[in-house]
Design an enzyme around this catalytic site. Structure first.
Site, PDB file in Angstrom:
ATOM      1  N   ASP A   1       2.133  -6.191   1.591  1.00  0.00           N
ATOM      2  CA  ASP A   1       2.680  -6.764   0.351  1.00  0.00           C
ATOM      3  C   ASP A   1       2.446  -8.269   0.308  1.00  0.00           C
ATOM      4  O   ASP A   1       2.356  -8.920   1.349  1.00  0.00           O
ATOM      5  CB  ASP A   1       4.215  -6.598   0.310  1.00  0.00           C
ATOM      6  CG  ASP A   1       4.635  -5.159   0.367  1.00  0.00           C
ATOM      7  OD1 ASP A   1       3.847  -4.309  -0.031  1.00  0.00           O
ATOM      8  OD2 ASP A   1       5.777  -4.928   0.821  1.00  0.00           O
TER       9      ASP A   1
HETATM   10  N1  URA Z   1       6.174  -2.063   4.671  1.00  0.00           N
HETATM   11  C1  URA Z   1       6.495  -2.834   3.629  1.00  0.00           C
HETATM   12  O1  URA Z   1       7.548  -2.684   3.038  1.00  0.00           O
HETATM   13  N2  URA Z   1       5.609  -3.752   3.251  1.00  0.00           N
HETATM   14  C2  URA Z   1       4.443  -3.966   3.868  1.00  0.00           C
HETATM   15  O2  URA Z   1       3.667  -4.842   3.474  1.00  0.00           O
HETATM   16  C3  URA Z   1       4.124  -3.147   4.953  1.00  0.00           C
HETATM   17  C4  URA Z   1       5.013  -2.200   5.340  1.00  0.00           C
END
Ligand code: URA
Length: 248
Positions: free
Chosen positions: A116
């Site tokens: 993310d």
């Molecule tokens: N889990 C999440 O919530 N975000 C990420 O970027 C990776 C794993």
């Protein structure tokens, strides 16, 4: 598009022109379509402007701007993605992307899965699509480890629920390894290892136990650790690291 009927019952190694270009590791599928559309690609000297054109990898000679297209040297990068960067190539809203960090490599690498925008840490990038698919495929159970700062103190019961699997909108999570790193005042810091990679999975798992993620850092994939790499920097995987992840 269906592969053309082959003569003599012998299977030839056929691929569409678009795929031959994108698999060569010189650009994305979108780039490949653009090059084909811009009349920059020839097969056996003949201009071809159909991305679905079937190419026989053993017999046909594909060129881009007159230069032969050959499979590129494989690259496997480990990048410390900072918070605020997205893992796609280009963004209509002008946000920073991981491509701004790796610059001109001479090889077209893609992120192995996503992190993310608000998550930092270990991101693998490669032009070896088979390797990438295996790391991302949940059937291979490749563990991914995260450090999490939660917005509340998370109790032992909640940690056990995370370990056993919590119910998310897209189904229950697999058992996870969960370790309390420390409680600092009103926050709990955890280390979580999961073997899936669903969208925003760790954030949703923490929400399922009535807390929120304030900070999320991926520290390891399999045995490969982010170690002392500077935020925003990258390096090639060592041959031993690549073997540990099942690559060549
Ligand atoms: N889990 C999440 O919530 N975000 C990420 O970027 C990776 C794993």
């Amino acid at each position: 598009m269906r592969a053309p009927k082959q003569e003599g019952g012998q299977l030839r190694p056929l691929k569409t022109l678009e795929r031959v270009l994108s698999k060569a590791g010189i650009g994305s599928r979108t780039d490949a379509r653009k090059w084909i559309g811009a009349a920059r690609v020839r097969v056996n000297g003949k201009l071809v402007q159909t991305p679905d054109y079937w190419v026989d990898l053993e017999r046909d000679r594909v060129t881009l701007d007159g230069k032969p297209v050959r499979a590129q040297e494989r690259r496997y990068l480990l990048l410390y993605k900072p918070k605020g960067y997205i893992t796609s190539n280009g963004d209509p809203d002008g946000r920073a992307t991981v491509y701004d960090l790796i610059g001109e490599l001479g090889a077209w690498v893609v992120p192995v899965g996503r992190l993310d925008q608000d998550t930092s840490g270990l991101l693998l990038m490669t032009n070896d699509t088979q390797f990438a698919e295996r790391i991302m495929n949940p059937e291979f159970h490749v563990p991914k480890t995260y450090l999490v700062k939660c917005s509340t103190v998370v109790g032992d019961d909640a940690l056990d629920r995370l370990r056993n699997g919590v119910e998310l909108s897209d189904g229950p999570t697999r058992p996870a390894e969960v370790r309390r790193v420390r409680d600092s005042g009103k926050y709990t810091h955890l280390e979580i290892t999961i073997t899936e990679g669903r969208n925003r999975q760790v954030r949703r798992m923490i929400e399922a136990v009535d807390s929120k993620v304030l900070k999320l850092v991926r520290t390891a994939i399999g045995q490969i650790e982010i170690g002392g790499l500077q935020i925003g920097a990258y390096r090639d995987l060592t041959p031993a690291e690549l073997r540990a992840l099942g690559g060549k």
